[in-house]
Design a protein around this motif. Structure first.
Motif, PDB file in Angstrom:
ATOM      1  N   ALA A  34      60.517   4.202  -2.380  1.00  0.00           N
ATOM      2  CA  ALA A  34      60.091   2.801  -2.349  1.00  0.00           C
ATOM      3  C   ALA A  34      59.130   2.483  -3.485  1.00  0.00           C
ATOM      4  O   ALA A  34      59.208   1.418  -4.101  1.00  0.00           O
ATOM      5  CB  ALA A  34      59.435   2.488  -1.005  1.00  0.00           C
ATOM      6  N   PHE A  35      58.196   3.403  -3.777  1.00  0.00           N
ATOM      7  CA  PHE A  35      57.239   3.159  -4.853  1.00  0.00           C
ATOM      8  C   PHE A  35      57.954   2.932  -6.185  1.00  0.00           C
ATOM      9  O   PHE A  35      57.611   2.035  -6.956  1.00  0.00           O
ATOM     10  CB  PHE A  35      56.277   4.348  -4.994  1.00  0.00           C
ATOM     11  CG  PHE A  35      55.359   4.532  -3.825  1.00  0.00           C
ATOM     12  CD1 PHE A  35      54.815   3.441  -3.159  1.00  0.00           C
ATOM     13  CD2 PHE A  35      55.024   5.801  -3.384  1.00  0.00           C
ATOM     14  CE1 PHE A  35      53.959   3.614  -2.083  1.00  0.00           C
ATOM     15  CE2 PHE A  35      54.168   5.988  -2.311  1.00  0.00           C
ATOM     16  CZ  PHE A  35      53.640   4.888  -1.660  1.00  0.00           C
ATOM     17  N   VAL A  36      58.950   3.791  -6.457  1.00  0.00           N
ATOM     18  CA  VAL A  36      59.673   3.696  -7.724  1.00  0.00           C
ATOM     19  C   VAL A  36      60.667   2.539  -7.690  1.00  0.00           C
ATOM     20  O   VAL A  36      60.814   1.792  -8.660  1.00  0.00           O
ATOM     21  CB  VAL A  36      60.394   5.027  -8.017  1.00  0.00           C
ATOM     22  CG1 VAL A  36      61.081   4.977  -9.386  1.00  0.00           C
ATOM     23  CG2 VAL A  36      59.427   6.195  -7.960  1.00  0.00           C
ATOM     24  N   LEU A  37      61.333   2.402  -6.544  1.00  0.00           N
ATOM     25  CA  LEU A  37      62.363   1.369  -6.405  1.00  0.00           C
ATOM     26  C   LEU A  37      61.761  -0.029  -6.539  1.00  0.00           C
ATOM     27  O   LEU A  37      62.392  -0.930  -7.104  1.00  0.00           O
ATOM     28  CB  LEU A  37      63.060   1.526  -5.053  1.00  0.00           C
ATOM     29  CG  LEU A  37      64.275   0.636  -4.777  1.00  0.00           C
ATOM     30  CD1 LEU A  37      65.377   0.908  -5.782  1.00  0.00           C
ATOM     31  CD2 LEU A  37      64.787   0.872  -3.365  1.00  0.00           C
ATOM     32  N   PHE A  38      60.550  -0.213  -6.040  1.00  0.00           N
ATOM     33  CA  PHE A  38      59.916  -1.528  -6.140  1.00  0.00           C
ATOM     34  C   PHE A  38      59.714  -1.920  -7.613  1.00  0.00           C
ATOM     35  O   PHE A  38      59.926  -3.075  -7.994  1.00  0.00           O
ATOM     36  CB  PHE A  38      58.576  -1.533  -5.412  1.00  0.00           C
ATOM     37  CG  PHE A  38      57.943  -2.893  -5.339  1.00  0.00           C
ATOM     38  CD1 PHE A  38      58.318  -3.808  -4.373  1.00  0.00           C
ATOM     39  CD2 PHE A  38      56.960  -3.270  -6.247  1.00  0.00           C
ATOM     40  CE1 PHE A  38      57.746  -5.068  -4.307  1.00  0.00           C
ATOM     41  CE2 PHE A  38      56.374  -4.522  -6.201  1.00  0.00           C
ATOM     42  CZ  PHE A  38      56.768  -5.426  -5.223  1.00  0.00           C
ATOM     43  N   LEU A  39      59.309  -0.963  -8.419  1.00  0.00           N
ATOM     44  CA  LEU A  39      59.143  -1.232  -9.859  1.00  0.00           C
ATOM     45  C   LEU A  39      60.469  -1.634 -10.486  1.00  0.00           C
ATOM     46  O   LEU A  39      60.552  -2.589 -11.270  1.00  0.00           O
ATOM     47  CB  LEU A  39      58.593   0.004 -10.569  1.00  0.00           C
ATOM     48  CG  LEU A  39      57.227   0.533 -10.109  1.00  0.00           C
ATOM     49  CD1 LEU A  39      56.889   1.804 -10.861  1.00  0.00           C
ATOM     50  CD2 LEU A  39      56.147  -0.509 -10.297  1.00  0.00           C
ATOM     51  N   LYS A  40      61.523  -0.894 -10.140  1.00  0.00           N
ATOM     52  CA  LYS A  40      62.845  -1.176 -10.701  1.00  0.00           C
ATOM     53  C   LYS A  40      63.356  -2.538 -10.251  1.00  0.00           C
ATOM     54  O   LYS A  40      63.892  -3.324 -11.055  1.00  0.00           O
ATOM     55  CB  LYS A  40      63.823  -0.069 -10.283  1.00  0.00           C
ATOM     56  CG  LYS A  40      65.264  -0.272 -10.744  1.00  0.00           C
ATOM     57  CD  LYS A  40      65.380  -0.245 -12.250  1.00  0.00           C
ATOM     58  CE  LYS A  40      66.847  -0.276 -12.682  1.00  0.00           C
ATOM     59  NZ  LYS A  40      66.986  -0.427 -14.148  1.00  0.00           N
ATOM     60  N   MET A  41      63.201  -2.848  -8.968  1.00  0.00           N
ATOM     61  CA  MET A  41      63.710  -4.112  -8.452  1.00  0.00           C
ATOM     62  C   MET A  41      62.890  -5.293  -8.965  1.00  0.00           C
ATOM     63  O   MET A  41      63.426  -6.383  -9.140  1.00  0.00           O
ATOM     64  CB  MET A  41      63.725  -4.091  -6.920  1.00  0.00           C
ATOM     65  CG  MET A  41      64.825  -3.229  -6.344  1.00  0.00           C
ATOM     66  SD  MET A  41      65.009  -3.461  -4.554  1.00  0.00           S
ATOM     67  CE  MET A  41      66.522  -2.548  -4.267  1.00  0.00           C
ATOM     68  N   ALA A  42      61.592  -5.065  -9.198  1.00  0.00           N
ATOM     69  CA  ALA A  42      60.779  -6.138  -9.781  1.00  0.00           C
ATOM     70  C   ALA A  42      61.323  -6.509 -11.151  1.00  0.00           C
ATOM     71  O   ALA A  42      61.357  -7.688 -11.529  1.00  0.00           O
ATOM     72  CB  ALA A  42      59.326  -5.695  -9.881  1.00  0.00           C
ATOM     73  N   LYS A  43      61.775  -5.509 -11.885  1.00  0.00           N
ATOM     74  CA  LYS A  43      62.377  -5.781 -13.193  1.00  0.00           C
ATOM     75  C   LYS A  43      63.721  -6.482 -13.028  1.00  0.00           C
ATOM     76  O   LYS A  43      64.012  -7.474 -13.712  1.00  0.00           O
ATOM     77  CB  LYS A  43      62.555  -4.485 -13.974  1.00  0.00           C
ATOM     78  CG  LYS A  43      63.235  -4.692 -15.332  1.00  0.00           C
ATOM     79  CD  LYS A  43      63.453  -3.391 -16.072  1.00  0.00           C
ATOM     80  CE  LYS A  43      64.174  -3.660 -17.400  1.00  0.00           C
ATOM     81  NZ  LYS A  43      64.413  -2.405 -18.160  1.00  0.00           N
ATOM     82  N   GLU A  44      64.552  -5.986 -12.132  1.00  0.00           N
ATOM     83  CA  GLU A  44      65.899  -6.548 -11.948  1.00  0.00           C
ATOM     84  C   GLU A  44      65.849  -7.990 -11.459  1.00  0.00           C
ATOM     85  O   GLU A  44      66.702  -8.805 -11.792  1.00  0.00           O
ATOM     86  CB  GLU A  44      66.696  -5.695 -10.958  1.00  0.00           C
ATOM     87  CG  GLU A  44      67.017  -4.292 -11.438  1.00  0.00           C
ATOM     88  CD  GLU A  44      67.926  -4.265 -12.650  1.00  0.00           C
ATOM     89  OE1 GLU A  44      68.744  -5.200 -12.803  1.00  0.00           O
ATOM     90  OE2 GLU A  44      67.812  -3.329 -13.464  1.00  0.00           O
ATOM     91  N   THR A  45      64.861  -8.328 -10.650  1.00  0.00           N
ATOM     92  CA  THR A  45      64.744  -9.682 -10.090  1.00  0.00           C
ATOM     93  C   THR A  45      63.810 -10.579 -10.903  1.00  0.00           C
ATOM     94  O   THR A  45      63.506 -11.693 -10.485  1.00  0.00           O
ATOM     95  CB  THR A  45      64.243  -9.621  -8.636  1.00  0.00           C
ATOM     96  OG1 THR A  45      62.987  -8.933  -8.599  1.00  0.00           O
ATOM     97  CG2 THR A  45      65.242  -8.905  -7.744  1.00  0.00           C
TER      98      THR A  45
END
Length: 479
Positions: A34-45
């Motif tokens: 979740a920690f890493v995924l949140f960073l990635k999804m913040a970029k994607e969205t």
């Protein structure tokens, strides 16, 4: 989710194998990812503005080796005190279980390599919820106690019909499923809030309409991330609803919850000076919180185990008080096998808070989804469509006032008068269908789940014995 989204969830889940060398459990993995995924999804969205510059996805992804792991540890600490308030809540006291740089690097590269463009950007939050569901299905993770099956969540929200301007509370929020589903329902009715022309009404829906409490810090973290990825900014307090934290919550138009089962640790009672009935039985205590926490005319749905329907002493008193203060209009008897980490049999109580505190329940309608129904499990998945008949019988009125049809002794939907229930000692464990013994032996609960069910029943019995013992000791002192 579409097929591509489901495939992405599976691929994300499979990344767990990368972390096994570091001894990371499934539950830790979801938090770590979740920690890493949140960073990635913040970029994607395109929502990276909520993150401080220098501590975003690309800043992590361009590093390698020990430098990347050191930066990752620094990033977790920095985001706990910088960025938006929601980001700080998500990363508060965050730490990593990863010890080997190669595992972090493999995780970051694997996330970068996934096909994000085949997924609707508006549904990226559902990917994370899919991971939470995967975590809940892992019996070893023990996470099922925090995750209510989404078909059940959606069915409950569908019949309660939250409306713009109403407040929705979940006092045992878990991973935030009820709040997110309620928000999604209102968005669907208002063209994603664009039909609410007044900016103040839109602001209310995004930031104040939905709120709750979660006791476990790590679970609250998962819920906050889940809410953030779904664009929900409501308040989620960290604390115990059975303490003054719950007493001080504002009264709600709607309360939807699946509270924890069992007894408070050490047999302690709720620290609430607004409760009439003090019991260490958490499900009864939460039930009292729910009907006391509603505004007059407010409506609620609460998932409870079978013993709430029939336990005597304080249980009977709370049921009687509930039926006085509220219109307990519907009891839904749920099928077995739908909860991942709980072997107990469950029900949903639907009720509306009265304008007065006496005589609000006239009739109670019971819908039996359990008798002569499959035992749901891996071979027989539990789906949204299984609620179609119940929702049709419930009717279009969210307050349970629509014209309903008693299906008779052979049907699943029946009405019982309040007077009749009172003669039964306010016992709501009403049965009328004859069990034909149908079921799927392949989907019987695992032995550890059966043990959990027996343990839960024994805990309830011991709690009642403790309460009786205290009562007897008190009488002896008075004598």
């Amino acid at each position: 989710m579409n097929t591509n989204a489901n495939d992405l969830v599976q691929k994300l889940w499979n990344l767990c194998s990368l972390l096994r060398e570091d001894g990371v459990t499934y539950h830790q993995y979801v938090a770590e990812l979740a920690f890493v995924l949140f960073l990635k999804m913040a970029k994607e969205t395109k929502r990276e503005k909520q993150l401080p510059e220098g501590y975003r996805w690309d800043d992590l992804a361009r590093r390698e080796g020990m430098d990347q792991l050191r930066f990752y540890r620094e990033l977790l600490l920095h985001l706990g005190t910088h960025g938006s308030s929601r980001v700080q809540d998500i990363y508060a006291n965050a730490s990593t279980s990863l010890r080997h740089p190669k595992n972090l690097n493999a995780l970051v590269k694997a996330l970068d390599a996934l096909d994000w463009y085949g997924v609707d950007r508006e549904n990226l939050g559902d990917l994370y919820e899919g991971l939470l569901e995967k975590n809940a299905t892992e019996v070893k993770s023990g996470a099922g106690q925090y995750f209510t099956p989404r078909p059940l969540v959606d069915a409950i929200v569908s019949v309660l019909k939250p409306q713009p301007g109403e407040t929705v509370q979940d006092p045992a929020a878990g991973t935030g499923g009820f709040l997110i589903a309620a928000d999604r329902y209102v968005r669907a009715q208002t063209d994603n809030y664009f039909d609410l022309a007044d900016p103040k009404r839109q602001e209310f829906q995004r930031k104040k309409a939905f709120y709750g409490v979660e006791l476990v810090p790590e679970t609250r973290r998962l819920a906050l991330m889940n809410m953030a990825l779904h664009g929900l900014e409501g308040e989620l307090f960290l604390g115990d609803t059975l303490s003054p934290v719950g007493r001080d919550l504002p009264r709600a138009d709607i309360i939807i919850t699946n509270p924890p089962f069992g007894t408070k640790k050490g047999g302690g009672k709720p620290e609430r000076d607004d409760f009439t009935f003090l019991t260490s039985n958490k499900q009864f205590a939460f039930l009292e919180h729910v009907y006391r926490g509603l505004k007059p005319g407010g409506r609620a749905a609460i998932v409870v185990p079978d013993n709430v329907l029939f336990e005597e002493n304080v249980g009977q008193e709370i049921r009687a008080d509930l039926m006085d203060k509220c219109d307990l209009h519907t009891v839904l008897r749920l099928p077995t096998g739908i909860f991942y980490a709980q072997g107990v049999k469950t029900n949903v109580l639907f009720f509306t808070r009265g304008k007065t505190d006496k005589g609000n329940t006239k009739d109670v309608w019971f819908y039996d989804m359990r008798t002569n129904a499959p035992t749901y499990g891996k071979r027989t998945p539990f789906l949204r469509e299984h609620f179609a008949d119940f929702e049709n019988a419930f009717g279009d009125d969210a307050f349970g006032k629509s014209r309903r049809k008693d299906q008779g002794a052979e049907g699943r939907f029946r009405k019982f008068a309040r007077k009749e229930i009172k003669t039964r000692g306010d016992n709501l464990d009403v049965l009328w269908l004859k069990d034909g013994g149908q079921g799927n032996s392949d989907d019987l609960p695992a032995p550890d789940v059966i043990v959990a069910e027996i343990r839960g029943q024994l805990q309830s019995a011991l709690a009642e014995l403790d309460a009786l013992s205290i009562l007897l000791d008190t009488k002896e002192l008075r004598a």
